[in-house]
Design an enzyme around this catalytic site. Structure first.
Site, PDB file in Angstrom:
ATOM      1  N   ASN A  88       0.884  -1.175   0.000  1.00 29.04           N
ATOM      2  CA  ASN A  88       0.000   0.000   0.000  1.00 29.04           C
ATOM      3  C   ASN A  88       0.914   1.215   0.000  1.00 29.04           C
ATOM      4  O   ASN A  88       1.522   1.537   1.024  1.00 29.04           O
ATOM      5  CB  ASN A  88      -0.890  -0.029   1.253  1.00 29.04           C
ATOM      6  CG  ASN A  88      -1.695   1.257   1.420  1.00 29.04           C
ATOM      7  OD1 ASN A  88      -1.754   2.095   0.505  1.00 29.04           O
ATOM      8  ND2 ASN A  88      -2.321   1.412   2.575  1.00 29.04           N
ATOM      9  N   TRP A  89       0.990   1.854  -1.144  1.00 29.74           N
ATOM     10  CA  TRP A  89       1.932   2.968  -1.282  1.00 29.74           C
ATOM     11  C   TRP A  89       1.401   4.274  -0.707  1.00 29.74           C
ATOM     12  O   TRP A  89       2.124   5.279  -0.684  1.00 29.74           O
ATOM     13  CB  TRP A  89       2.326   3.141  -2.754  1.00 29.74           C
ATOM     14  CG  TRP A  89       3.340   2.126  -3.214  1.00 29.74           C
ATOM     15  CD1 TRP A  89       3.932   1.154  -2.446  1.00 29.74           C
ATOM     16  CD2 TRP A  89       3.896   1.996  -4.531  1.00 29.74           C
ATOM     17  NE1 TRP A  89       4.828   0.431  -3.209  1.00 29.74           N
ATOM     18  CE2 TRP A  89       4.822   0.923  -4.500  1.00 29.74           C
ATOM     19  CE3 TRP A  89       3.696   2.664  -5.742  1.00 29.74           C
ATOM     20  CZ2 TRP A  89       5.551   0.523  -5.624  1.00 29.74           C
ATOM     21  CZ3 TRP A  89       4.418   2.265  -6.858  1.00 29.74           C
ATOM     22  CH2 TRP A  89       5.335   1.206  -6.796  1.00 29.74           C
ATOM     23  N   LYS A  90       0.129   4.287  -0.288  1.00 27.48           N
ATOM     24  CA  LYS A  90      -0.457   5.501   0.304  1.00 27.48           C
ATOM     25  C   LYS A  90      -0.170   6.700  -0.614  1.00 27.48           C
ATOM     26  O   LYS A  90      -0.175   6.543  -1.828  1.00 27.48           O
ATOM     27  CB  LYS A  90       0.060   5.686   1.737  1.00 27.48           C
ATOM     28  CG  LYS A  90      -0.140   4.399   2.567  1.00 27.48           C
ATOM     29  CD  LYS A  90       0.095   4.569   4.035  1.00 27.48           C
ATOM     30  CE  LYS A  90      -0.120   3.217   4.727  1.00 27.48           C
ATOM     31  NZ  LYS A  90      -0.006   3.291   6.168  1.00 27.48           N
ATOM     32  N   HIS A 131      -9.393   1.087   5.010  1.00 28.76           N
ATOM     33  CA  HIS A 131      -8.109   1.266   5.695  1.00 28.76           C
ATOM     34  C   HIS A 131      -8.299   2.196   6.890  1.00 28.76           C
ATOM     35  O   HIS A 131      -9.106   3.123   6.835  1.00 28.76           O
ATOM     36  CB  HIS A 131      -7.069   1.854   4.726  1.00 28.76           C
ATOM     37  CG  HIS A 131      -5.691   1.834   5.287  1.00 28.76           C
ATOM     38  ND1 HIS A 131      -5.250   2.795   6.172  1.00 28.76           N
ATOM     39  CD2 HIS A 131      -4.670   0.957   5.135  1.00 28.76           C
ATOM     40  CE1 HIS A 131      -4.008   2.497   6.535  1.00 28.76           C
ATOM     41  NE2 HIS A 131      -3.639   1.398   5.919  1.00 28.76           N
ATOM     42  N   GLU A 149      -6.714   4.625   7.934  1.00 24.06           N
ATOM     43  CA  GLU A 149      -6.556   6.060   7.630  1.00 24.06           C
ATOM     44  C   GLU A 149      -7.824   6.618   6.987  1.00 24.06           C
ATOM     45  O   GLU A 149      -8.194   7.769   7.214  1.00 24.06           O
ATOM     46  CB  GLU A 149      -5.312   6.261   6.735  1.00 24.06           C
ATOM     47  CG  GLU A 149      -4.032   6.074   7.546  1.00 24.06           C
ATOM     48  CD  GLU A 149      -2.859   5.481   6.782  1.00 24.06           C
ATOM     49  OE1 GLU A 149      -2.841   5.549   5.533  1.00 24.06           O
ATOM     50  OE2 GLU A 149      -1.947   4.944   7.449  1.00 24.06           O
ATOM     51  N   SER A 173       3.805  -2.165  10.234  1.00 24.42           N
ATOM     52  CA  SER A 173       5.260  -2.250  10.408  1.00 24.42           C
ATOM     53  C   SER A 173       5.853  -3.607  10.022  1.00 24.42           C
ATOM     54  O   SER A 173       6.805  -4.072  10.644  1.00 24.42           O
ATOM     55  CB  SER A 173       5.651  -1.858  11.837  1.00 24.42           C
ATOM     56  OG  SER A 173       5.246  -0.519  12.099  1.00 24.42           O
ATOM     57  N   GLY A 176       2.835   2.307  10.670  1.00 25.42           N
ATOM     58  CA  GLY A 176       3.792   3.389  10.482  1.00 25.42           C
ATOM     59  C   GLY A 176       4.533   3.786  11.750  1.00 25.42           C
ATOM     60  O   GLY A 176       5.177   4.821  11.794  1.00 25.42           O
ATOM     61  N   GLU A 228      -5.029  -4.909  10.590  1.00 25.78           N
ATOM     62  CA  GLU A 228      -3.974  -3.924  10.808  1.00 25.78           C
ATOM     63  C   GLU A 228      -4.252  -3.174  12.110  1.00 25.78           C
ATOM     64  O   GLU A 228      -5.066  -2.241  12.129  1.00 25.78           O
ATOM     65  CB  GLU A 228      -3.942  -2.916   9.663  1.00 25.78           C
ATOM     66  CG  GLU A 228      -3.685  -3.523   8.301  1.00 25.78           C
ATOM     67  CD  GLU A 228      -3.190  -2.475   7.310  1.00 25.78           C
ATOM     68  OE1 GLU A 228      -2.045  -2.603   6.883  1.00 25.78           O
ATOM     69  OE2 GLU A 228      -3.931  -1.533   6.999  1.00 25.78           O
ATOM     70  N   GLY A 254       3.029  -0.999   4.179  1.00 25.91           N
ATOM     71  CA  GLY A 254       3.186   0.389   3.764  1.00 25.91           C
ATOM     72  C   GLY A 254       4.642   0.694   3.485  1.00 25.91           C
ATOM     73  O   GLY A 254       5.184   0.379   2.421  1.00 25.91           O
ATOM     74  N   GLY A 255       5.318   1.300   4.473  1.00 25.66           N
ATOM     75  CA  GLY A 255       6.685   1.791   4.307  1.00 25.66           C
ATOM     76  C   GLY A 255       7.648   0.841   3.612  1.00 25.66           C
ATOM     77  O   GLY A 255       8.361   1.243   2.678  1.00 25.66           O
TER      78      GLY A 255
HETATM   79  P1  13P Z   1       3.327   0.358   7.557  1.00 28.28           P
HETATM   80  O1  13P Z   1       3.788  -0.943   6.941  1.00 28.28           O
HETATM   81  O2  13P Z   1       4.074   1.544   7.035  1.00 28.28           O
HETATM   82  O3  13P Z   1       3.243   0.275   9.030  1.00 28.28           O
HETATM   83  O4  13P Z   1       1.813   0.580   7.029  1.00 28.28           O
HETATM   84  C1  13P Z   1       0.898  -0.443   7.158  1.00 28.28           C
HETATM   85  C2  13P Z   1      -0.329  -0.095   6.402  1.00 28.28           C
HETATM   86  O5  13P Z   1      -1.071   0.797   6.767  1.00 28.28           O
HETATM   87  C3  13P Z   1      -0.599  -0.857   5.166  1.00 28.28           C
HETATM   88  O6  13P Z   1      -1.895  -0.640   4.725  1.00 28.28           O
END
Ligand code: 13P
Length: 246
Positions: A9-11, A92, A94, A209, A170, A164, A230-231
């Protein structure tokens, strides 16, 4: 057996140059159409073009619950299908916390995605306050029951669930494999109640993470069938390592 997936997920990240570098350097072993990326929607076409030769499948981070019409800024499921899209993230944390998405709204999006042939990756998870109040399972299972209300499935490939924990997103703080497995096992029981035999084979991903250094331990748990990342999905080397662990 549920299929294993690794989904990036590149956000709201990655420039065009970074995307080009990513697809030039990503190396995937044993690809079974189970390595997916959700870029910014604006970059969907570019990613789909560059991802073609690598075998990575591309989707979006969100989808509209509506069919078509006057819905400024929304992403149409029909259009995503037309563009060759495979999946969309839905609900998600967010989206829930920053944009006020409710369980009812999320449920309509899940229905729309499945109706159109997209695989919804339904995201659920508790906040730190909810975990500390011992409400993790009631929150997560409640989000799932509402998100899946009146949703029927023809087979397990039509739906993916991602757990999640909000406090692990994050933050560099991963849920321990045992903490994650406890929730995944409870989700599995609920999916079997809702979908019988099919529920045994729906893929359950962990997110929060995930990185190359902790992915193997997480994937070693009985009910963890991959990651939503994500990251660590932004760099080709890390994403490649995550995929080979999968
Ligand atoms: P991180 O891997 O950066 O913690 O993000 C997780 C996430 O929100 C994937 O959708």
């Amino acid at each position: 057996m549920p299929k294993n997936y690794m989904i990036g997920n590149w956000k709201m990240n990655q420039s065009l140059t970074e995307i080009e570098t990513f697809f030039k350097n990503v190396k995937l072993e044993d690809n079974q159409n189970n390595f997916w990326i959700a870029p910014q929607t604006l970059h969907y076409s570019k990613c789909a073009e560059l991802a073609g030769p690598t075998g990575v499948l591309v989707g979006t981070q969100n989808i509209s619950d509506q069919e078509q019409g006057a819905f400024t800024g929304e992403i149409s499921a029909d259009s995503l299908m037309e563009m060759g899209g495979h999946f969309c993230l839905i609900g998600h944390s967010e989206r829930r916390s920053l944009y006020g998405e409710t369980d009812e709204f999320i449920n309509r999006k899940v229905a729309k995605a499945i109706e159109k042939g997209l695989v919804p990756v339904l995201c659920v998870g508790e906040t730190l306050a909810e975990r500390e109040a011992n409400n993790t399972l009631s929150v997560v299972l409640g989000q799932l029951k509402s998100g899946l209300k009146d949703i029927s499935l023809n087979n397990e490939a039509e739906l993916i669930i991602a757990y999640e924990p909000v406090w692990a997103i994050g933050t560099g703080k991963t849920a321990s494999p045992e903490q994650a497995e406890e929730v995944h096992a409870a989700i599995r029981v609920l999916l079997e109640e809702l979908y019988g035999e099919t529920g045994k084979d729906i893929s359950l991903l962990y997110g929060g993470s995930v990185k190359p250094s902790n992915v193997k331990e997480l994937l070693g748990q009985t009910n963890i069938n991959g990651g939503l990342v994500g990251g660590a999905s932004l760099k080709a080397e890390d994403f490649s390592a995550l995929c080979s662990a999968c």
